[in-house]
Design a protein around this motif. Structure first.
Motif, mmCIF file in Angstrom:
data_model
loop_
_atom_site.group_PDB
_atom_site.id
_atom_site.type_symbol
_atom_site.label_atom_id
_atom_site.label_comp_id
_atom_site.label_asym_id
_atom_site.label_seq_id
_atom_site.Cartn_x
_atom_site.Cartn_y
_atom_site.Cartn_z
ATOM 1 N N UNK A 295 0.933 -1.269 0.043
ATOM 2 C CA UNK A 295 -0.031 0.173 -0.118
ATOM 3 C C UNK A 295 0.980 1.304 0.009
ATOM 4 N N UNK A 296 2.119 1.144 0.160
ATOM 5 C CA UNK A 296 3.054 2.685 0.361
ATOM 6 C C UNK A 296 3.162 2.962 -1.053
ATOM 7 N N UNK A 297 3.217 2.180 -2.238
ATOM 8 C CA UNK A 297 3.308 2.531 -3.673
ATOM 9 C C UNK A 297 2.489 3.777 -3.949
ATOM 10 N N UNK A 298 1.504 4.170 -3.296
ATOM 11 C CA UNK A 298 0.880 5.225 -3.578
ATOM 12 C C UNK A 298 1.550 6.906 -3.015
ATOM 13 N N UNK A 299 1.807 6.839 -1.868
ATOM 14 C CA UNK A 299 2.611 7.730 -1.257
ATOM 15 C C UNK A 299 4.089 7.815 -2.006
ATOM 16 N N UNK A 300 4.643 6.774 -1.957
ATOM 17 C CA UNK A 300 6.404 6.670 -2.516
ATOM 18 C C UNK A 300 6.246 7.210 -4.132
ATOM 19 N N UNK A 301 5.152 6.751 -4.956
ATOM 20 C CA UNK A 301 4.931 7.192 -6.276
ATOM 21 C C UNK A 301 4.584 8.670 -6.328
ATOM 22 N N UNK A 302 3.599 9.135 -5.675
ATOM 23 C CA UNK A 302 3.359 10.754 -5.440
ATOM 24 C C UNK A 302 4.525 11.435 -5.104
ATOM 25 N N UNK A 303 5.168 11.002 -4.209
ATOM 26 C CA UNK A 303 6.485 11.753 -3.918
ATOM 27 C C UNK A 303 7.421 12.013 -4.708
ATOM 28 N N UNK A 304 7.614 10.815 -5.554
ATOM 29 C CA UNK A 304 8.547 10.826 -6.832
ATOM 30 C C UNK A 304 8.089 11.695 -7.891
ATOM 31 N N UNK A 305 6.967 11.659 -8.269
ATOM 32 C CA UNK A 305 6.300 12.594 -9.374
ATOM 33 C C UNK A 305 6.047 14.367 -8.503
ATOM 34 N N UNK A 306 6.287 14.541 -7.469
ATOM 35 C CA UNK A 306 6.509 16.035 -6.751
ATOM 36 C C UNK A 306 7.516 16.716 -7.702
ATOM 37 N N UNK A 307 6.929 18.061 -7.928
ATOM 38 C CA UNK A 307 8.027 18.810 -8.619
ATOM 39 C C UNK A 307 8.414 20.092 -7.940
ATOM 40 N N UNK A 308 9.387 20.651 -8.126
ATOM 41 C CA UNK A 308 9.789 21.876 -7.474
ATOM 42 C C UNK A 308 9.679 23.152 -8.343
ATOM 43 N N UNK A 309 9.571 24.268 -7.938
ATOM 44 C CA UNK A 309 9.527 25.381 -8.374
ATOM 45 C C UNK A 309 9.875 25.635 -9.919
ATOM 46 N N UNK A 310 11.061 25.023 -10.029
ATOM 47 C CA UNK A 310 11.572 25.002 -11.543
ATOM 48 C C UNK A 310 11.316 23.625 -12.374
ATOM 49 N N UNK A 311 10.247 22.913 -11.962
ATOM 50 C CA UNK A 311 9.653 21.921 -12.825
ATOM 51 C C UNK A 311 10.373 20.706 -12.603
ATOM 52 N N UNK A 312 11.474 20.458 -12.095
ATOM 53 C CA UNK A 312 12.101 19.340 -11.755
ATOM 54 C C UNK A 312 11.739 18.239 -10.703
ATOM 55 N N UNK A 313 11.793 17.012 -10.985
ATOM 56 C CA UNK A 313 11.249 15.933 -10.096
ATOM 57 C C UNK A 313 12.282 16.452 -8.720
ATOM 58 N N UNK A 314 11.210 16.477 -7.587
ATOM 59 C CA UNK A 314 12.232 16.731 -6.373
ATOM 60 C C UNK A 314 13.117 15.952 -5.780
ATOM 61 N N UNK A 315 12.667 14.660 -6.148
ATOM 62 C CA UNK A 315 13.386 13.495 -5.539
ATOM 63 C C UNK A 315 14.524 13.092 -6.509
ATOM 64 N N UNK A 316 15.053 13.895 -7.419
ATOM 65 C CA UNK A 316 16.218 13.772 -8.200
ATOM 66 C C UNK A 316 15.636 13.234 -9.758
ATOM 67 N N UNK A 317 16.408 13.210 -10.711
ATOM 68 C CA UNK A 317 15.753 12.807 -12.050
ATOM 69 C C UNK A 317 15.205 11.346 -11.936
ATOM 70 N N UNK A 318 14.221 11.028 -12.658
ATOM 71 C CA UNK A 318 13.812 9.677 -12.903
ATOM 72 C C UNK A 318 14.969 9.058 -13.636
ATOM 73 N N UNK A 319 14.822 7.577 -14.077
ATOM 74 C CA UNK A 319 15.527 6.734 -14.849
ATOM 75 C C UNK A 319 15.356 7.329 -16.082
ATOM 76 N N UNK A 320 14.871 8.322 -16.603
ATOM 77 C CA UNK A 320 14.215 8.781 -17.973
ATOM 78 C C UNK A 320 15.396 8.563 -18.939
ATOM 79 N N UNK A 321 15.065 8.037 -20.075
ATOM 80 C CA UNK A 321 15.895 7.871 -21.039
ATOM 81 C C UNK A 321 15.294 8.549 -22.533
ATOM 82 N N UNK A 322 14.080 9.037 -22.459
ATOM 83 C CA UNK A 322 13.728 9.494 -23.687
ATOM 84 C C UNK A 322 13.201 11.015 -23.361
#
Ligand SMILES: [Zn+2]
Length: 322
Positions: A295-322
């Motif tokens: 059940x923690x997947x929701x809070x963890x995923x939401x936090x990892x999708x949070x963005x700072x004022x400059x639009x970047x992911x707050x928890x750091x870049x994803x593993x995004x390759x594209x």
């Protein structure tokens, strides 16, 4: 920097401060039924302020069950959560919390949680499906969460598998959700109980309304009727997954939600159907796994999708390759 994930469910609001490594540093929970409908926004804001106390945090994201326009940070439709519909939640909550607040669909957030910190953390292409009261889904391809034009994409539970099948919550018939959700397991269990009245399932059905969790317990005890229900459910799941495997060519399919506790009883028949129905090379690559975050997947995923004022992911870049 840390971020806050807020999971808004039918029974509770959970808010957590999450570190860049995916560790929950602090968490608060409020039961939803204790919140008057006109206090929902203020309660969400209060949960964010309370959980944030004493931590450095740079943004927050809400995971909401319903139709979310991510581009506008608006919820268009959320059953039983009407107070948060059709308003700019980023402005309302930003003003009350002093943080940048964004909004996502809950299944998409859970999918992202598994992708960043759970069953899909080593891959770039993941399909996530959650078997609960309904079926939610989320697709990540090339490290990017698939949202579609409006943010409504990834509704994997509502592909039609049997046009003459049981009615679905969406108004259609024979959707994957109507055939393989926890609710569908309960419905099918009651039918099989009538056909096999001497089974443990049949006897239980006389005493009470059989639920998905009862079927899992009886299957562990070896009851043939319960095993039959879960095998049929797993086959329907596999028929749905075979289509997703063909379309998205994922490395991992992560299966979460309450009904995934049935484990191999459901996943084995699902894997067999994928082997029969999906095409090579996709079917040879894909691993169908139980989700790992619960059940923690929701809070963890939401936090990892949070963005700072400059639009970047707050928890750091994803593993995004594209
Ligand atoms: Zn449906």
């Amino acid at each position: 920097m840390n971020a806050i994930g807020v999971d808004i469910g039918g029974t509770k609001i959970a808010a957590a401060v999450v570190s860049p490594e995916g560790k929950v540093l602090n968490e608060v929970r409020y039961p939803t039924q204790a919140i008057p409908p006109n206090r929902l926004i203020e309660t969400i804001a209060q949960a964010i302020r309370e959980v944030k106390e004493g931590f450095e945090v740079d943004g927050a994201c809400l995971a909401v069950p319903g139709f979310v326009l991510t581009t506008e940070n608006k919820v268009i439709f959320a059953p039983n959560l009407h107070e948060i519909e059709n308003i700019h939640l980023d402005e309302e909550l930003g003003r009350r919390t002093g943080l940048r607040v964004t909004v996502e669909n809950d299944a998409n957030a859970a999918a992202w949680g598994e992708f960043r910190f759970g069953a899909g953390q080593a891959v770039d292409h993941q399909v996530f499906i959650t078997l609960g009261t309904g079926i939610g889904g989320g697709v990540i391809t090339h490290g990017v969460l698939l949202r579609g034009a409006q943010g409504a994409g990834g509704e994997l539970g509502h592909v039609t598998l049997d046009p003459t099948g049981p009615p679905c919550s969406c108004g259609n018939h024979g959707c994957l959700e109507a055939l393989a959700s926890g609710t569908a397991i309960g419905r099918r269990a009651r039918e099989v109980a009538n056909e096999m009245p001497r089974s443990a399932l049949g006897r239980l059905a006389i005493e009470k309304q059989v639920l998905g969790e009862d079927v899992t317990r009886l299957a562990h005890e070896g009851d043939k009727a319960a095993l039959r229900v879960l095998e049929e459910t797993g086959r329907w799941l596999g028929i749905g997954l075979a289509g997703f495997v063909n379309i998205f060519n994922p490395e991992v399919v992560a299966v979460g939600g309450g009904a995934s506790r049935a484990g191999a009883f459901i996943l084995e028949p699902a894997r067999k159907e994928v082997d029969i129905r999906a095409r090579s090379p996709s079917r040879d690559l894909v691993k169908i796994r139980k989700a790992t975050l619960g059940p923690e997947s929701g809070v963890l995923g939401a936090a990892a999708l949070a963005r700072s004022e400059d639009g970047e992911y707050v928890l750091g870049p994803s593993k995004q390759v594209a």
